[in-house]
Design a protein around this motif. Structure first.
Motif, PDB file in Angstrom:
ATOM      1  N   GLU A 188       0.963  -1.361  -0.061  1.00 37.51           N
ATOM      2  CA  GLU A 188       0.199   0.090   0.155  1.00 37.51           C
ATOM      3  C   GLU A 188       0.710   1.272  -0.012  1.00 37.51           C
ATOM      4  OE1 GLU A 188       0.935  -2.023   2.387  1.00 37.51           O
ATOM      5  OE2 GLU A 188       0.603  -1.311   4.356  1.00 37.51           O
ATOM      6  N   ASP A 230       4.671  -6.489  -1.094  1.00 35.59           N
ATOM      7  CA  ASP A 230       4.499  -7.538  -0.030  1.00 35.59           C
ATOM      8  C   ASP A 230       4.904  -8.856  -0.766  1.00 35.59           C
ATOM      9  OD1 ASP A 230       3.795  -6.079   2.306  1.00 35.59           O
ATOM     10  OD2 ASP A 230       1.717  -6.017   1.626  1.00 35.59           O
ATOM     11  N   GLY A 254       4.590  -6.110   7.698  1.00 36.74           N
ATOM     12  CA  GLY A 254       4.428  -7.755   7.524  1.00 36.74           C
ATOM     13  C   GLY A 254       4.968  -8.566   8.722  1.00 36.74           C
TER      14      GLY A 254
HETATM   15 MG    MG Z   1       1.606  -4.785   5.436  1.00 33.67          MG
END
Ligand code: MG
Ligand code: AMP
Length: 400
Positions: A188, A230, A254
């Motif tokens: 994002e 990611d 993450g």
């Molecule tokens: Mg994340």
């Protein structure tokens, strides 16, 4: 891998997993900011000789009395000496910092005399060693001047200079400057210089905040990378290529339990030894710590305030352990809440606060995604687990 551990246990594991980096020798004049890897002892007395702490007259206390007149046999400014005799009816005029002649045992202040350059009239008697700075008053030859683990700046550098240890030929054993890699992940995220945010995107702030904190702590950032993805294999590759040039790796994002929490997939690709995951605190509980090729990899939550707070609480002690300098935690003080903090949590909560004169005020926004409410704060307040804290409660505040 240990899971769901206390803050104390996490700190203990961080510290015992790493050794201070092997020392290097540096010219003392170029060692500002480095951490000493050896004890440094004083090679001289400081001051090297007895000296006058004020402007006045050196004499022998046994012959001092109100109204006594003395002949001034010499006038000595700081930087010169008088080693000659000083008789019962004599005195030596001294300026601040001048050596006290060997035959004198006290100094009368100029203000306690009617003083001239030829004669001086004492207004009072003196005791032996009055206004007398002894040889080695600051430190004696052979004394431990700076213990290993001291960071060479400010007062420590002044001490080295005073002892003659900033001569050009002096070398000291110090820890090398730490080199860190900082890697921020997230699909994002867009670079901070992107002209317009696309749908679902946010600007990446962690890299800027943490890079600045690392530099403030004297750490060299050898790798600063934002992946804007990611992607576990890509992250593994980024870490792998950063490792040879750094002493530790910090990542953000993450580490939680979501579909895109890629560290779980990345670490096996790196052959990492996972030491712990999840610490009982708020914010930033999904903190993860591993070793890759023997180097520490600390993975912080991506939430900006969580990353900032866990940086102070965990990354700083890790940096300190690598430099062999103390515990590395911010200084803790007791402080009194100036308003109710009714939120309870089952784990200790670290909230931003502003401490003034022992009174602690907490801004309204506490979420781990908020940065703005942190502006102007100067500490992390530690709200104990389970407690609801009315105004007047004493809590611990970690000064930033
Ligand atoms: Mg994340
Ligand atoms: P994560 O730790 O990846 O689950 O991210 C937690 C939250 O922090 C999400 O809302 C992310 O969008 C946000 N976040 C992650 N990385 C960054 C970053 N570098 N800058 C700003 N926000 C971030």
């Amino acid at each position: 891998m240990e899971q769901n551990i206390s803050v104390e246990r996490a700190l203990e594991m961080l510290r015992s997993a790493v050794q201070p980096l092997p020392p290097v020798r540096r010219r003392a004049t170029e060692a500002e900011g480095f951490v000493l890897a050896e004890d440094v002892f004083a090679p001289i007395h400081q001051p090297p000789w007895p000296r006058s702490p004020l402007d006045g007259y050196a004499l022998r206390a046994a012959y001092s009395a109100p109204g006594a007149a003395k002949r001034v046999v010499a006038t000595i400014c700081a930087g010169s000496c008088y080693d000659g005799p000083v008789g019962p009816k004599e005195a030596v005029r001294l300026m601040t910092g001048a050596p006290i002649p060997p035959e004198c045992d006290c100094v009368i202040a100029q203000e306690d005399t009617d003083g001239g350059t030829e004669t001086v009239l004492l207004h009072r008697a003196l005791r032996p060693w009055e206004n007398y700075c002894f040889t080695g008053e600051d430190y004696r030859r052979g004394a431990l001047l700076l213990p290993q683990g001291t960071r060479l700046r400010g007062l420590a550098l002044g001490l080295l200079a005073s002892a003659g240890l900033l001569r050009r030929d002096v070398e000291l054993a110090v820890r090398p400057r730490l080199r860190a890699a900082l890697i921020c992940t997230g699909d994002e995220l867009v670079p901070a210089d992107t002209p317009e945010l696309g749908p679902g995107k946010i600007y990446s702030s962690n890299a800027w905040l943490l890079a600045s904190r690392l530099r403030m702590l004297g750490v060299e950032l050898t790798v600063l990378r934002e992946t804007f993805s990611d992607d576990a294999p890509a992250l593994a590759e980024t870490v792998r290529s950063a490792l040879p040039g750094c002493d530790l790796v910090l990542t953000t994002g993450g580490v939680s339990v979501g579909a895109k929490d890629i560290l779980h997939e990345t670490l096996p690709l790196l052959g990492a030894e996972r030491l712990f995951w999840r610490v009982r605190l708020k914010p930033g509980s999904p903190l993860m710590f591993s070793l890759v090729d023997g180097k520490p990899l600390l993975s912080l939550s991506g939430n900006p305030f969580a990353a900032a707070a866990t940086f102070e609480l965990f990354a700083r002690p890790l940096l300190a352990a690598l430099e062999g300098c103390g515990e590395g935690l911010p200084t803790a003080v007791r402080a009194t809440l100036d308003a109710d903090f009714p939120k309870r949590a089952s784990v200790p909560r670290y909230v931003r606060g502003r401490l003034t004169d022992g009174r602690l005020s907490l801004p309204a926004g506490h979420s781990s995604g908020q940065l703005a409410s942190g502006l102007g704060t100067n500490c992390l307040a530690e709200i104990p687990a389970g407690a609801s804290c009315p105004a007047g409660t004493e809590v611990r505040a970690w000064l930033l």
